[in-house]
Design a protein around this motif. Structure first.
Motif: not given
Length: 560
Positions: A221-225
Motif C-alpha cells: 500500500y502507498s500514501n495517496g495523500g
C-alpha cells in the motif's frame, strides 16, 4: 486588520469521554461537562470546542458517526446537550461542535442502504469501485495502516475508507449528499451553536480517477495523500458550504487540514474568498518525525520550529488567520513533547504557554494542558485503547517482527492515548474523574498533578494561564500585532517581536534546561519596555536588552 470575536477568543477543547463522568460508568459525559463549566469560566475561556458526542459505535472514539442528529447514549441525551448549550451561553461562553463529514460510520443508515445494491439511491453517497486484477482498486493506504479499501461481497465491490474500515468515505461529488450535510449543519446552527471544527475537511475532494500513488519502495500500500488532500474541487465545495450555510450565521469555523501548505491555507482562510476562517495545519507537529513517519522518532530542532511557526505567522498575516496549538486529542502532551515533564514540568509548561499565547492567531487549549498533564507510559499494549496504536502495533510487531520495546517507546512518546487519559481533577481515587472503572486508565501521577492542587496554588500553571488569557483580552497587540522573529539561528532561545499601532512586544523563551544569556540585537529599537509576564521572579529593574535566562524561562516585555 479586520477585527472579529473569534480572533480575540481563547478556545478550550473538551474530549468528552475523558473529561468528567457524572454517573459512575467510567465514561465522561455531558452532565459531567456542565459540572465543570465554572472551572472553565474562571480560567477565562471564551469558546468550548466539543469533540464528537453524536451517536456512534465508537470504532474511532466518536469520529465514526452513525447519526449526525442524535447524542450517544454514553454521553447522555439531546436534552442534556441542550442544557449544556444553555449553561455555556449563560456564562457568556460559546460552543463549537465537531463536524465529521469526510466519512461516516458504516452503521450510518446511508451506508447501510448504500451497500445493499448498485442501484440503491444511497449508493453514490460513498465511493465504491470494482477491484483491479483481483486486488484493491488502487494502492492507497489507510491513515490507520493497511489498505484504504474494504471488499463487500454483497455487490462484489470495494469501498474507500481513508481511516478505519468502519469509516467509509462520503462521496462529495454527489450533490444530494452535500445538500443533506448542509441541512444537518443548519439544524445544529439553528439550535444555537456558535460554529464548527471540521475534521480532516481538506480530504473531501478526491481526484476522480483515484489513481495509484507513486510507490518507490514497492510496499503493498502507498500514501495517496496527493490525490485526496486539497483535491480538485475542495475550494468549490467549501465556498458552496459557506454560501448555503455558514454565511447565514455569525459563526467560527476552523478546518483540520493535514498536509495543507501555505498557498492553499491562504485560499482557505482569505476572508474575501468566503470559505473558512482558520485551518489547523500540522507542519510543526511533524518536525519530530523521521523519514518513516510519525512513529519514527527524531529530536526536535528548535530552529526547525522557528522556521515553521515564522512561516505561518508571516504568511497568513493580513490575509487569513492562524490557529495556535501545541497539543490536542490526536497529539501527545505538549509538556512531555516540547518541554521537560520531570524537574521543570511547571516552569516549562508555563514557557510553552507563553510562547504560544503571545503569537498572532486564536489559541486552543487542550483539556489538562492548563494543569500540565503529561504523557502516560502504560506497560502493556492492552492498556491502550486507540485504534491507530493497535493497528500500528499489529502491523509492526505481530506481523512485521519489529522490536516490541522500540515500538512501545514510540507509543509512549507519540501515541494519541497520551491525550486521552482522564482529566486529573483531584488526588482521590481515579483522579476524581469517575466513581466507577475508567474507560482508559488514569495517569498514575494524578496524586501530584491535578486541578484541585493547581487551583489552590497561586503559582500554578493554571493561574499562569489565567494571566495569559487576561493579557490577551486587555492588550490588542497580542491579538492583532504583526510578528518578527529575532535570533533566527539560536538553538535554545526562541524570541520574537510583535508590533501594533505604535506598541511593541518582546517575547523571549528558553527551550532548554541550560542557563543562557539573551542579548537583544542592537538593530531592534525598544524603549521604556516594562515586564508584562514571566514564569520566574524577575526584578523590575533588571535590564531587558541583555539578561541571563534560567532553564525554560519565559519573559514578555511591552513598550509603548
Amino acid at each position: 486588520m479586520k477585527q472579529a470575536w473569534w480572533k480575540e477568543s481563547v478556545v478550550y477543547q473538551i474530549y468528552p469521554r475523558s473529561f468528567n463522568d457524572s454517573n459512575g460508568d467510567g465514561i465522561g459525559d455531558i452532565l459531567g461537562i456542565i459540572e465543570k463549566l465554572d472551572y472553565l469560566k474562571d480560567l477565562g475561556i471564551n469558546v468550548i470546542w466539543l469533540s464528537p458526542v453524536y451517536e456512534s459505535p465508537n470504532d474511532d472514539n466518536g469520529y465514526d458517526i452513525a447519526d449526525y442528529q442524535s447524542i450517544m447514549d454514553e454521553f447522555g441525551t439531546m436534552e442534556d446537550w441542550e442544557h449544556l448549550l444553555k449553561e455555556i451561553h449563560n456564562r457568556g461562553m460559546k460552543l463549537i461542535m465537531d463536524l465529521v463529514v469526510n466519512h461516516s460510520s458504516d452503521e450510518h443508515h446511508w451506508f447501510q442502504e448504500s451497500k445493499k445494491s448498485k442501484d440503491n439511491p444511497y449508493r453514490d453517497y460513498y465511493i465504491w469501485r470494482p477491484g483491479k486484477d483481483g486486488k484493491e482498486p488502487n494502492n492507497w493506504e489507510s491513515t490507520f495502516s493497511g489498505s484504504a479499501w474494504e471488499y463487500d461481497e454483497t455487490t462484489d465491490e470495494y469501498y474507500l475508507h481513508l481511516f478505519s474500515r468502519k469509516q467509509p468515505d462520503l462521496n462529495w461529488e454527489n450533490p444530494q449528499l452535500r445538500q443533506d450535510i448542509y441541512n444537518m449543519m443548519k439544524w445544529w446552527l439553528d439550535k444555537g451553536i456558535d460554529g464548527f471544527r471540521m475534521d480532516v475537511i481538506n480530504f473531501i475532494s478526491k481526484v476522480p480517477e483515484l489513481p495509484d500513488a507513486p510507490n518507490p519502495d514497492g510496499r503493498k500500500y502507498s500514501n495517496g495523500g496527493q490525490y485526496y488532500m486539497d483535491g480538485p474541487r475542495i475550494h468549490e465545495f467549501l465556498q458552496e458550504m459557506n454560501k448555503e450555510v455558514l454565511s447565514k450565521y455569525d459563526v467560527m469555523t476552523v478546518g483540520e487540514m493535514p498536509g495543507v501548505n501555505m498557498e492553499e491555507a491562504k485560499k482557505y482562510t482569505d476572508f474575501t474568498r468566503n470559505e473558512l476562517q482558520m485551518v489547523f495545519q500540522f507542519e510543526h507537529m511533524d518536525l519530530d518525525a523521521g523519514p518513516g513517519g510519525k512513529w519514527d522518532l527524531k529530536p526536535l530542532k528548535l530552529t526547525d520550529l522557528k522556521d515553521s511557526i515564522s512561516k505561518w505567522q508571516t504568511g497568513l498575516h493580513g490575509v487569513g488567520w492562524n490557529s495556535l496549538y501545541l497539543n490536542n486529542h490526536d497529539q501527545p502532551r505538549m509538556v512531555s513533547r516540547l518541554g521537560n515533564d520531570k524537574e521543570y514540568r511547571v516552569i516549562s509548561a508555563k514557557m510553552l504557554g507563553t510562547f504560544l499565547h503571545m503569537l498572532q492567531g486564536t489559541p486552543y487549549i487542550y483539556q489538562g494542558e492548563e494543569i500540565g498533564m503529561t504523557n502516560v507510559q502504560f506497560d502493556s499494549i492492552d492498556d491502550y485503547k486507540d485504534i491507530e496504536i493497535h493497528n500500528m502495533y499489529k502491523e509492526k510487531v505481530i506481523e512485521g517482527n519489529e522490536n516490541h520495546d522500540k515500538i512501545m517507546k514510540a507509543i509512549h512518546v507519540k501515541g494519541r492515548d497520551n491525550a486521552r487519559t482522564p482529566i486529573q481533577w483531584d488526588a482521590s481515587k481515579n483522579a476524581g474523574f469517575t466513581d466507577g472503572e475508567p474507560w482508559i486508565k488514569v495517569n498514575p501521577n494524578y496524586s501530584s498533578i491535578n486541578a484541585k492542587q493547581a487551583v489552590e496554588d497561586p503559582d500554578s500553571i493554571y493561574h499562569y494561564y489565567r494571566q495569559l488569557i487576561q493579557l490577551r483580552k486587555t492588550h490588542p497587540i497580542i491579538v492583532y500585532g504583526d510578528y518578527k522573529l529575532i535570533l533566527p539561528n539560536h538553538e535554545e532561545i526562541y524570541a520574537y517581536l510583535r508590533e501594533y499601532k505604535g506598541e511593541k512586544l518582546l517575547v523571549v523563551t528558553n527551550f532548554s534546561k541550560k542557563e543562557i544569556t539573551f542579548e537583544l540585537p542592537s538593530s531592534v529599537e525598544l524603549d521604556n519596555a516594562k515586564l508584562l509576564i514571566a514564569n520566574y521572579d524577575v526584578s523590575e529593574n533588571e535590564p531587558y536588552r541583555k539578561f541571563v535566562l534560567q532553564p525554560y524561562e519565559a519573559r514578555v516585555y511591552k513598550a509603548e
